[in-house]
Scaffold this motif. Structure first.
Motif, PDB file in Angstrom:
ATOM      1  N   ALA A 260     -89.516  30.432  96.736  1.00  0.00           N
ATOM      2  CA  ALA A 260     -90.218  31.590  97.298  1.00  0.00           C
ATOM      3  C   ALA A 260     -91.439  31.091  98.066  1.00  0.00           C
TER       4      ALA A 260
ATOM      5  N   GLN B  65     -87.275  38.441 100.434  1.00  0.00           N
ATOM      6  CA  GLN B  65     -88.287  37.446 100.119  1.00  0.00           C
ATOM      7  C   GLN B  65     -87.988  36.210 100.977  1.00  0.00           C
TER       8      GLN B  65
ATOM      9  N   TYR C 121     -79.191  39.669  97.796  1.00  0.00           N
ATOM     10  CA  TYR C 121     -80.541  39.682  98.345  1.00  0.00           C
ATOM     11  C   TYR C 121     -80.514  39.089  99.754  1.00  0.00           C
TER      12      TYR C 121
ATOM     13  N   ARG D   8     -87.544  32.515 101.373  1.00  0.00           N
ATOM     14  CA  ARG D   8     -87.320  31.319 100.572  1.00  0.00           C
ATOM     15  C   ARG D   8     -87.203  30.161 101.547  1.00  0.00           C
TER      16      ARG D   8
ATOM     17  N   GLU E 161     -83.445  38.089  91.973  1.00  0.00           N
ATOM     18  CA  GLU E 161     -84.227  37.796  93.175  1.00  0.00           C
ATOM     19  C   GLU E 161     -84.697  39.105  93.818  1.00  0.00           C
TER      20      GLU E 161
END
Length: 197
Positions: free
Chosen positions: A184, A7, A130, A9, A3
């Protein structure tokens, strides 16, 4: 494939994105029942929204922490969510993004939204390598969130308790099948360029 470290999600549709919050029952239950926040909900203070269900579970202890017993899924317009990102400032100073500490403080003061990237969580609420987005809304952003962007509010407390019970029993596969499907979130790089470090 690993990942990306930062980001967004989220559970989303073509027009909406779902974020999570947790409140005491006197706020959360009427919000879910009527589909909007009650008069007792404060529009003059910062409110934090989280697209990650498991990060919300970490924050509210599966809806067992005092004052956070009602877990809400708030479906908001994607246009509003992206407006908040566009007008956000990081919640801490990053030398690569700001001229100096004073510049960051000026931007933070002017911004109606702020972003934190916190470690995402697994089903046991342990940190993952992450990070997950938290979006703080204040001033104009809070008012827009409550009065313009909110499409629907659902009470997720029973689901939170059901997943938590499965995790306690060691049935992680069944627990994982009940999680909201987060993917995502599709945003242009320019929208997050000022929020990534």
């Amino acid at each position: 494939m690993s990942e990306p470290e930062r980001q967004i999600r989220a559970l989303y549709t073509a027009s909406t994105v779902t974020v999570y919050q947790a409140y005491a029952p006197e706020i959360g239950l009427p919000a879910a029942q009527h589909g909007h926040f009650p008069a007792a909900w404060k529009r003059d203070r910062m409110t934090w929204i989280k697209p990650s269900f498991l990060w919300m579970m970490y924050r509210c202890g599966w809806g067992l922490k005092e004052g956070q017993e009602t877990v809400l899924a708030v479906e908001i317009q994607r246009d509003g969510f992206e407006w908040a990102l566009r007008h956000a400032c990081l919640s801490h100073h990053v030398p690569e993004l700001y001229a100096d500490q004073a510049d960051w403080k000026r931007q933070l003061k002017r911004s109606p939204a702020r972003v934190q990237w916190d470690p995402e969580r697994d089903l046991r609420l342990q940190p993952l390598p992450y990070r997950s987005l938290q979006l703080g809304l204040s001033g104009e952003a809070v008012r827009r969130y409550a009065d313009e962007w909110t499409v629907a509010i659902r009470d997720m407390t029973p689901l939170a308790h059901e997943i938590h019970a499965l995790v306690r029993d060691g049935d992680l596969d069944s627990a994982a099948r009940l999680l909201p499907e987060e993917h995502a979130y599709p945003v242009e790089d320019e929208l997050l360029a000022h929020l990534r470090i």
